[in-house]
Scaffold this motif. Structure first.
Motif, PDB file in Angstrom:
ATOM      1  N   ALA A 340      36.102  60.765  66.338  1.00  0.00           N
ATOM      2  CA  ALA A 340      36.233  59.645  66.942  1.00  0.00           C
ATOM      3  C   ALA A 340      35.727  60.282  68.410  1.00  0.00           C
ATOM      4  O   ALA A 340      34.919  60.619  69.598  1.00  0.00           O
ATOM      5  CB  ALA A 340      36.986  58.728  66.739  1.00  0.00           C
ATOM      6  N   ASN A 341      37.531  61.582  68.458  1.00  0.00           N
ATOM      7  CA  ASN A 341      37.555  62.085  69.916  1.00  0.00           C
ATOM      8  C   ASN A 341      36.237  63.545  71.118  1.00  0.00           C
ATOM      9  O   ASN A 341      35.646  62.641  71.299  1.00  0.00           O
ATOM     10  CB  ASN A 341      38.497  62.878  70.055  1.00  0.00           C
ATOM     11  CG  ASN A 341      38.994  63.197  72.087  1.00  0.00           C
ATOM     12  OD1 ASN A 341      39.328  62.764  72.393  1.00  0.00           O
ATOM     13  ND2 ASN A 341      39.121  64.816  71.726  1.00  0.00           N
ATOM     14  N   THR A 342      35.615  63.720  69.350  1.00  0.00           N
ATOM     15  CA  THR A 342      35.025  64.261  69.547  1.00  0.00           C
ATOM     16  C   THR A 342      33.420  63.619  70.314  1.00  0.00           C
ATOM     17  O   THR A 342      32.468  63.528  70.493  1.00  0.00           O
ATOM     18  CB  THR A 342      34.531  65.557  68.503  1.00  0.00           C
ATOM     19  OG1 THR A 342      35.644  65.689  68.048  1.00  0.00           O
ATOM     20  CG2 THR A 342      33.082  65.645  68.930  1.00  0.00           C
ATOM     21  N   ALA A 343      33.380  62.265  69.201  1.00  0.00           N
ATOM     22  CA  ALA A 343      31.846  61.833  69.638  1.00  0.00           C
ATOM     23  C   ALA A 343      32.009  61.160  71.309  1.00  0.00           C
ATOM     24  O   ALA A 343      31.154  60.968  71.811  1.00  0.00           O
ATOM     25  CB  ALA A 343      32.450  60.461  69.035  1.00  0.00           C
ATOM     26  N   ILE A 344      33.352  60.259  71.345  1.00  0.00           N
ATOM     27  CA  ILE A 344      33.722  59.876  72.997  1.00  0.00           C
ATOM     28  C   ILE A 344      33.714  61.322  73.436  1.00  0.00           C
ATOM     29  O   ILE A 344      32.998  60.924  74.427  1.00  0.00           O
ATOM     30  CB  ILE A 344      35.053  59.685  72.971  1.00  0.00           C
ATOM     31  CG1 ILE A 344      35.721  58.230  72.089  1.00  0.00           C
ATOM     32  CG2 ILE A 344      34.785  59.152  74.209  1.00  0.00           C
ATOM     33  CD1 ILE A 344      34.753  57.542  72.352  1.00  0.00           C
ATOM     34  N   ALA A 345      33.704  62.414  73.436  1.00  0.00           N
ATOM     35  CA  ALA A 345      33.948  63.722  74.433  1.00  0.00           C
ATOM     36  C   ALA A 345      32.218  63.489  74.876  1.00  0.00           C
ATOM     37  O   ALA A 345      32.075  64.197  75.821  1.00  0.00           O
ATOM     38  CB  ALA A 345      34.680  64.600  73.791  1.00  0.00           C
ATOM     39  N   ARG A 346      31.623  62.962  73.710  1.00  0.00           N
ATOM     40  CA  ARG A 346      30.020  64.019  73.967  1.00  0.00           C
ATOM     41  C   ARG A 346      29.470  62.984  74.485  1.00  0.00           C
ATOM     42  O   ARG A 346      28.641  62.755  75.621  1.00  0.00           O
ATOM     43  CB  ARG A 346      29.338  63.809  72.391  1.00  0.00           C
ATOM     44  CG  ARG A 346      27.716  64.210  72.748  1.00  0.00           C
ATOM     45  CD  ARG A 346      27.089  64.013  71.307  1.00  0.00           C
ATOM     46  NE  ARG A 346      27.247  63.289  69.954  1.00  0.00           N
ATOM     47  CZ  ARG A 346      28.206  62.810  69.256  1.00  0.00           C
ATOM     48  NH1 ARG A 346      28.927  65.208  68.828  1.00  0.00           N
ATOM     49  NH2 ARG A 346      28.051  62.298  68.162  1.00  0.00           N
ATOM     50  N   GLU A 347      30.080  61.394  74.553  1.00  0.00           N
ATOM     51  CA  GLU A 347      29.238  60.597  74.777  1.00  0.00           C
ATOM     52  C   GLU A 347      30.044  60.401  76.655  1.00  0.00           C
ATOM     53  O   GLU A 347      28.931  60.292  77.886  1.00  0.00           O
ATOM     54  CB  GLU A 347      29.639  59.183  75.187  1.00  0.00           C
ATOM     55  CG  GLU A 347      28.961  57.605  75.613  1.00  0.00           C
ATOM     56  CD  GLU A 347      28.965  56.480  75.224  1.00  0.00           C
ATOM     57  OE1 GLU A 347      28.899  55.270  75.573  1.00  0.00           O
ATOM     58  OE2 GLU A 347      29.653  56.605  73.766  1.00  0.00           O
ATOM     59  N   LEU A 348      31.380  61.275  76.837  1.00  0.00           N
ATOM     60  CA  LEU A 348      31.965  61.273  78.147  1.00  0.00           C
ATOM     61  C   LEU A 348      30.693  62.757  79.308  1.00  0.00           C
ATOM     62  O   LEU A 348      31.008  62.453  80.827  1.00  0.00           O
ATOM     63  CB  LEU A 348      32.851  61.447  78.133  1.00  0.00           C
ATOM     64  CG  LEU A 348      34.194  62.170  79.667  1.00  0.00           C
ATOM     65  CD1 LEU A 348      33.943  61.633  80.183  1.00  0.00           C
ATOM     66  CD2 LEU A 348      35.788  63.039  79.009  1.00  0.00           C
ATOM     67  N   ALA A 349      30.315  63.076  78.384  1.00  0.00           N
ATOM     68  CA  ALA A 349      29.639  64.074  78.695  1.00  0.00           C
ATOM     69  C   ALA A 349      28.095  63.580  79.603  1.00  0.00           C
ATOM     70  O   ALA A 349      28.122  64.609  80.671  1.00  0.00           O
ATOM     71  CB  ALA A 349      29.585  65.386  77.929  1.00  0.00           C
ATOM     72  N   GLY A 350      27.475  62.724  78.881  1.00  0.00           N
ATOM     73  CA  GLY A 350      26.474  61.847  79.290  1.00  0.00           C
ATOM     74  C   GLY A 350      27.047  60.990  80.582  1.00  0.00           C
ATOM     75  O   GLY A 350      25.769  61.044  81.267  1.00  0.00           O
ATOM     76  N   TRP A 351      28.304  60.608  80.525  1.00  0.00           N
ATOM     77  CA  TRP A 351      28.209  60.073  81.887  1.00  0.00           C
ATOM     78  C   TRP A 351      28.710  60.814  83.231  1.00  0.00           C
ATOM     79  O   TRP A 351      28.703  59.901  83.728  1.00  0.00           O
ATOM     80  CB  TRP A 351      29.627  58.950  81.426  1.00  0.00           C
ATOM     81  CG  TRP A 351      29.366  58.160  80.964  1.00  0.00           C
ATOM     82  CD1 TRP A 351      29.618  57.835  79.129  1.00  0.00           C
ATOM     83  CD2 TRP A 351      28.994  56.949  81.328  1.00  0.00           C
ATOM     84  NE1 TRP A 351      28.919  56.517  79.172  1.00  0.00           N
ATOM     85  CE2 TRP A 351      28.641  55.535  80.440  1.00  0.00           C
ATOM     86  CE3 TRP A 351      28.689  55.986  82.440  1.00  0.00           C
ATOM     87  CZ2 TRP A 351      28.447  54.045  80.123  1.00  0.00           C
ATOM     88  CZ3 TRP A 351      27.969  54.522  82.820  1.00  0.00           C
ATOM     89  CH2 TRP A 351      27.957  53.393  81.030  1.00  0.00           C
ATOM     90  N   CYS A 352      29.382  61.514  82.319  1.00  0.00           N
ATOM     91  CA  CYS A 352      29.377  62.824  83.524  1.00  0.00           C
ATOM     92  C   CYS A 352      28.347  63.318  84.824  1.00  0.00           C
ATOM     93  O   CYS A 352      27.891  63.371  85.937  1.00  0.00           O
ATOM     94  CB  CYS A 352      30.299  64.130  83.717  1.00  0.00           C
ATOM     95  SG  CYS A 352      32.556  64.033  82.845  1.00  0.00           S
ATOM     96  N   TRP A 353      27.053  62.988  83.797  1.00  0.00           N
ATOM     97  CA  TRP A 353      25.556  64.180  84.471  1.00  0.00           C
ATOM     98  C   TRP A 353      25.197  62.482  85.031  1.00  0.00           C
ATOM     99  O   TRP A 353      24.558  62.145  86.097  1.00  0.00           O
ATOM    100  CB  TRP A 353      24.702  64.100  83.190  1.00  0.00           C
ATOM    101  CG  TRP A 353      23.574  64.116  82.987  1.00  0.00           C
ATOM    102  CD1 TRP A 353      22.839  65.149  84.163  1.00  0.00           C
ATOM    103  CD2 TRP A 353      22.770  63.281  83.359  1.00  0.00           C
ATOM    104  NE1 TRP A 353      21.111  64.989  83.736  1.00  0.00           N
ATOM    105  CE2 TRP A 353      20.948  63.894  83.709  1.00  0.00           C
ATOM    106  CE3 TRP A 353      22.383  61.661  82.604  1.00  0.00           C
ATOM    107  CZ2 TRP A 353      19.992  63.316  83.837  1.00  0.00           C
ATOM    108  CZ3 TRP A 353      22.071  60.956  83.287  1.00  0.00           C
ATOM    109  CH2 TRP A 353      19.915  61.578  83.468  1.00  0.00           C
ATOM    110  N   SER A 354      25.771  61.348  84.374  1.00  0.00           N
ATOM    111  CA  SER A 354      25.089  60.066  85.658  1.00  0.00           C
ATOM    112  C   SER A 354      25.510  60.306  86.926  1.00  0.00           C
ATOM    113  O   SER A 354      25.205  59.531  87.354  1.00  0.00           O
ATOM    114  CB  SER A 354      24.616  58.935  84.278  1.00  0.00           C
ATOM    115  OG  SER A 354      26.462  58.527  84.258  1.00  0.00           O
TER     116      SER A 354
END
Length: 368
Positions: A340-354
């Motif tokens: 789950a943490n890996t999936a959250i980190a992947r989504e967090l990367a997208g929010w950082c990009w936004s």
């Protein structure tokens, strides 16, 4: 496509092997020279213009690429992990490597890496220095804890490396003079590394306020789990956020599953772990913070949100709620925490990009 002379350079610390390819005639010109940018430039200028050069990314860095670009030579740096090599080719020499680079450049098969400016590379070195210092400190503290554990000495409280704990460490004594010396040396090393890390953190904080990524760092710090050192590390490791999209940045950082598919079968494995290992580590550590209860921003986050534009503030608040909600969904499904943490980190990367990409795009438009 065949308007250039394509030059492949196999660059080492002491020497450079060059291969110039003229696609019109198929002529190959090889040369071996000293690893001096001025010498390499002199040889390249003997080739039929216009020329385009390439060499692999590696420990020699970007000095040669920047020097050639400043001299008007179109030079790119190839991602070494993306170079195509025949499985049956068992002969590897500098001459062959230079020729392979020239041929791939002529065919347009080179995957380029971003060449940072000198200032950007200096900031990245500072960020990696901080990561190294933190890792060394953790190892030194583990040595102290291991000595005490092996001799049955345990600290009564859970919190360690506080002022009270350090005083307790200094009160520990052993009968063996050799063991006492070893223990004292380990404690001293841990204290010295802690002081060094504190100085580095102060320098990172000063650089984060004054560097070209200051606005991006402020925006990233509006997300939970990202404070000065993490925001600074992500900003300088990725550099130009506009190169990606919200979905592609996770792939760049190696946070997407690997895949082996053939015919009707499709099998996904662990994450690819491509790209910057340090940036990926920062995102994974920050993702854990979104598992904690969250209903509204705390005092630190409120102060940080006041430093950014309203659009950035709204986007960051949406990201914090979304990321925590995803953790709640994973917990309800009893999904493994690491997965789950890996999936959250992947989504967090997208929010950082936004948050970061619009800022950099706006800065470029203002500059134009």
């Amino acid at each position: 496509m065949f308007e250039h002379t394509f030059i492949g350079l196999d660059v080492h610390a002491v020497s450079v092997v060059g291969c110039a390819l003229s696609p019109d005639t198929g002529e190959l010109v090889h040369a071996k020279m000293d690893s001096d940018p001025a010498v390499v430039l002199e040889w390249i200028r003997r080739c039929e213009p216009p020329v385009k050069a390439v060499y692999e990314s590696g420990p020699t860095g970007y000095v040669l690429a920047r020097y050639l670009r400043e001299a008007g030579i179109d030079c790119v740096v190839a991602a070494s992990s993306k170079l195509l090599r025949a499985p049956g080719d068992k002969v590897k020499t500098d001459k062959r490597d230079a020729r392979l680079l020239a041929e791939m450049l002529a065919l347009g098969q080179i995957t380029q890496v971003r060449v940072p400016t000198r200032d950007q590379e200096d900031l990245r070195d500072l960020s990696r220095l901080r990561a190294t210092a933190a890792r060394n400190l953790a190892h030194a503290r583990q040595h102290v804890n291991a000595i005490l554990l092996r001799h049955g000495i345990r600290y009564a409280k859970d919190s360690k490396w506080t002022k009270e704990h350090v005083l307790w460490l200094h009160r520990q004594h052993f009968d063996s003079p050799v063991l006492q010396f070893t223990y004292d040396a380990d404690v001293e090393q841990a204290e010295l590394l802690a002081a060094q890390l504190k100085r580095i953190d102060q320098r990172v904080a000063a650089a984060a306020r004054d560097c070209q990524y200051a606005a991006v760092i402020d925006a990233l710090m509006c997300l939970r789990g990202i404070q000065t050192t993490t925001g600074f590390g992500l900003a300088v490791e990725i550099g130009d956020w506009t190169r990606f999209t919200g979905s592609s940045i996770g792939s760049y950082l190696g946070l997407v599953p690997s895949e082996q598919s053939s015919g009707q079968s499709r099998r996904q494995g662990p994450i690819t772990k491509a790209g910057s290992k340090y940036a990926r580590k920062l995102l994974i550590e920050a993702a854990w913070q979104h598992q904690r209860p969250y209903s509204r921003p705390g005092l630190r986050l409120l102060r940080q949100l006041e430093l950014v534009a309203p659009t950035t503030r709204i986007r960051a608040l949406e990201g914090n709620h979304r990321l925590h909600h995803k953790w709640e969904v994973f917990d309800a499904r009893k999904k493994r925490s690491v997965t789950a943490n890996t999936a959250i980190a992947r989504e967090l990367a997208g929010w950082c990009w936004s948050l970061a990409a619009p800022l950099q795009q706006g800065e470029r438009m203002n500059a134009a």
